[in-house]
Structure formats: structure tokens, C-alpha cells
Write an enzyme that holds these catalytic residues in place. Structure first.
Site, short mmCIF file in Angstrom:
data_model
loop_
_atom_site.label_atom_id
_atom_site.label_comp_id
_atom_site.label_asym_id
_atom_site.label_seq_id
_atom_site.Cartn_x
_atom_site.Cartn_y
_atom_site.Cartn_z
N ASP A 171 0.83 -1.21 0.00
CA ASP A 171 0.00 0.00 0.00
C ASP A 171 0.86 1.26 0.00
OD1 ASP A 171 -2.78 -0.71 -0.01
OD2 ASP A 171 -2.57 -1.48 2.02
N LEU A 172 1.85 1.29 0.87
CA LEU A 172 2.65 2.50 1.04
C LEU A 172 3.45 2.83 -0.22
CD1 LEU A 172 3.86 1.80 4.68
CD2 LEU A 172 2.15 3.48 3.97
#
Length: 409
Positions: free
Chosen positions: A182-183
């Protein structure tokens, strides 16, 4: 730590000041992208579903003390104004179109095709707003056989290969302890938006930024990806050891563990000279990094016996004195009280809407002329609905009340 309050609506500053983002993101990848833009000065209008909002508002426990906000939500949503809007309704879509016409950037992380059902897809908006930068963050991108699939961090970590590389050699595949898929997708998204802004500055043209979590995950396989491409062999799980450098790993000491990072032959020689291991330099199994990688088990076992003789503190002091890479294995309480972390202002203190202090992890980007701007705490659901609709669209209190009655906002 820097300080800010929410008593008044401060004007954005920073390199993106003057730009407005229509934020249709939730959970983590999209909000991470938009928070980066917000920290750099963009005015962000976070669009949330009336009554529930961003999924992560309900990701509790834990809550931020005294605020009622989930810690998860707080970590990716500062510097944003929350507008509740039901884009599934025709009136909600009309308001969205009016707002988008006043925005520079739209960021969304819906499944492929979802926003098109509401008239908010890129192919629908681009002809109307040709200068709009439209960033789509999805699990698998806008094209390809998996495009319609939903994307989740652990799923992407599994499919993207990192789980096959992480964990003990004789253990099960292991995901990374934070949602790196996600990051990384969020950060690559922010980079793409910044590049698109530069293009628009030069040409006046907007474009779509297509970010697939699996794409970005493959991109950051880095040396391990290249190791496979160079050899055609799947890299094994090595636990805490480095695939290309030895010794570069965790070692047990007399009272705990440290990381020892010896990145080249000169450093290894310096290590051996300092700790009475000169004979290793003359040994062909130890003399070069290539030899040490080939004889990984022998090197590890030999040095493990040496490192076990003294405490972690003893080793860290002795290794730092000769400029050998080393470090403690900190728990999070040790991370956030580390004098270097504090000196670098890696925490930021804000004040929430009720006057409660709230501490967040700071943005790591350090700009000498246009520093990161901490102006707003993570918003309460719909906190800025009236303000945004009045300021941006000129709606009256009566008109907003009617929208609220009809559950459009």
C-alpha cells in the site's frame, strides 16, 4: 516537534500551494498519496460516504487518546478537509462534477470501472476537464488480465514475491510487518502526480496516472529482482541475512542482538584487525565478499561465536569507534525516543478539533525553501462539508440543509 492548532483554517503553504485535490481515496494506498500532496501544500477535499466515511475510521482499536479517531485513519489523513457526499446519487454526482471543475488533481482508488458508473471515470472527465490530472491507484492497474480484481496489501505481497523472500529459511513465507505494498503504491502515485504536474505546466495538458500495486511491488524487488533476472534462479529466504553481502545480518550478543553491516572488503579487514581476527583475512573463504557469500554458513558461524562474547552495548560502542555499520534492534518505544529521531523532528504535534493534543509521524521530506506544512489534524467525518460547499460552490445554508436532509451530504 513542531506545533499547530486547528483554531482557524490556515492557508496552505509549500510547493503545491494553490493546487486543489479532489480526494476519492480510502484505506491506505490512496490516502498515503494524497497526504504527501497535502503535506506539500495542496488543498485537499476528502470525499467520504455520509454516515460511515473512510473504512479506516472504524479500524479500532486503538484510538488516538482523547480524540475518538482511529490511529490507522489519523496516520494518513492530516491536512485534509472532509466533505461527505453520496456520489451514487445524481445530485451527488452533479456536486462532484462542479467541484472537480475547480480542482487540479483527482486521486481515486476504486476498483477499475466503478467510478465510470457514476460518470466520474477518467474517460468521462478528461474531455470536460482536459487539464485535470487523474491518478488511479488499484491493485493491478487499469489494464491486463487481473485489472478487475480487488487489491489488498497482503495479497499483493504474496503475488509480488516479497513473501517468498521474507522469513526464516525453514519457516513459512512471511509478509512484511507493515503494509508496504500500500505504502509504495501511494508514494509512486505521488511521484506520478508530480511528474504530470510538470507536464501540465509545460503544455497545459492533464493526463491519467495509472498506478497498480502489483506493478509498484515488482518495481521495488530491487536487488532481489535483479538477482533472479541475472541467474534465472529463485532467491531463497535468508531470514535476516543479505543475499549479496556477508556479513550483513543479525547476530546474537551476550545479552541480546545487534545488526552488523559490513559492506565491503576494506571494512571487513578493519573489523578483523580490531578484534583479533587477522587470520581470517588470509583465509580464502573470508578474503573477499564473493568468497564470504559462497561460504555464508562458515562465515556466520565463525562470527557468531565472536559476537556472543560481549554485550550489545559493548559491541555497538566498539564498532562505531572504527566506523563499522552496526545498530541496535529497537522496539517502537525506543525508536520514538531515539535522540536522532527526536533531533530530526520525526514526530509532529497537532491539536485536534476539541483541543486535544495529537502526535503523528512527520513527513520525512526535508525542503530547505518550502518546508512541509502541518496545518490541519485528521478531520472528523464531514467536518468541512458546509465550508467547502459554501466556499467552492457558493451554496447557501438553506441549500446545504436540504442536501443534508436528503442524505446527499
Amino acid at each position: 516537534m513542531s506545533n499547530s492548532t486547528a483554531e482557524a483554517m490556515p492557508q496552505p503553504s509549500g510547493p503545491l500551494a494553490g493546487l486543489t485535490v479532489f480526494d476519492l481515496t480510502r484505506v491506505l494506498a490512496g490516502p498515503t498519496c494524497v497526504q504527501m500532496l497535502a503535506d506539500l501544500g495542496a488543498n485537499v477535499i476528502k470525499i467520504e460516504k455520509p454516515g460511515s466515511g473512510d473504512d479506516t475510521r472504524s479500524f479500532v482499536p486503538p484510538e488516538m487518546p482523547g480524540t475518538g479517531q482511529s490511529a490507522y485513519f489519523a496516520g494518513a489523513n492530516r491536512n485534509k478537509r472532509s466533505l461527505t457526499l453520496d456520489i451514487a446519487t445524481s445530485e451527488g454526482q452533479r456536486i462532484a462534477h462542479d467541484l472537480i471543475g475547480r480542482c487540479d488533481i483527482l486521486v481515486e482508488n476504486f476498483k477499475v470501472g466503478t467510478l465510470s458508473r457514476y460518470g466520474l471515470g477518467y474517460e468521462q472527465l478528461a474531455p470536460i476537464h482536459p487539464s485535470l490530472i487523474y491518478c488511479s491507484i488499484t491493485g493491478f492497474g487499469q489494464t491486463g488480465p487481473y485489472a478487475a480484481r480487488p487489491g489488498y496489501d497482503s495479497l499483493i505481497q504474496a503475488m509480488g514475491g516479497i513473501m517468498s523472500l521474507t522469513g526464516a529459511p525453514d519457516g513459512e513465507p512471511m509478509k512484511v510487518g507493515v503494509p508496504v505494498a500500500d505504502l509504495f503504491a501511494g508514494l509512486y502515485g505521488a511521484i506520478g502526480v508530480l511528474a504530470a504536474l510538470r507536464h501540465r505546466e509545460a503544455t497545459g495538458e492533464g493526463q491519467q496516472v495509472d498506478i497498480g500495486m502489483l506493478d509498484t511491488h515488482v518495481a521495488w524487488l530491487a536487488n532481489q529482482g535483479m538477482n533472479y533476472l541475472a541467474t534465472g534462479t529463485n532467491p531463497p529466504r535468508l531470514g535476516n541475512q543479505h543475499p549479496n553481502i556477508v556479513p550483513y545480518q543479525v547476530f546474537a550478543t551476550a545479552d541480546g542482538h545487534i545488526v552488523l553491516s559490513i559492506g565491503n572488503d576494506a571494512s571487513f579487514a578493519r573489523f578483523c584487525n580490531r578484534f583479533g581476527l587477522d587470520h581470517l583475512i588470509e583465509n580464502s573463504n573470508f578474503a573477499t565478499n564473493a568468497a564470504r557469500v559462497a561460504n555464508r554458513t562458515l562465515v556466520t558461524e565463525t562470527l557468531a561465536a565472536v559476537l556472543s562474547r560481549h554485550s550489545s552495548a559493548w559491541w555497538l560502542e566498539a564498532l562505531e569507534a572504527i566506523k563499522i555499520g552496526c545498530g541496535p534492534i529497537n522496539t517502537l518505544d525506543q525508536v520514538f525516543t531515539d535522540p536522532h529521531v527526536i533531533a530530526r523532528n520525526n514526530l509532529v504535534d497537532l491539536t485536534d478539533q476539541s483541543g486535544n493534543p495529537i502526535t503523528l509521524v512527520a513527513n520525512p521530506v526535508r525542503l530547505s525553501a518550502t518546508p512541509v506544512d502541518y496545518r490541519l489534524p485528521p478531520p472528523i467525518l464531514g467536518e468541512h462539508t458546509d465550508e467547502v460547499l459554501t466556499d467552492m460552490l457558493g451554496l447557501s445554508a438553506t441549500e446545504i440543509a436540504a442536501l443534508r436532509r436528503d442524505k446527499i451530504v
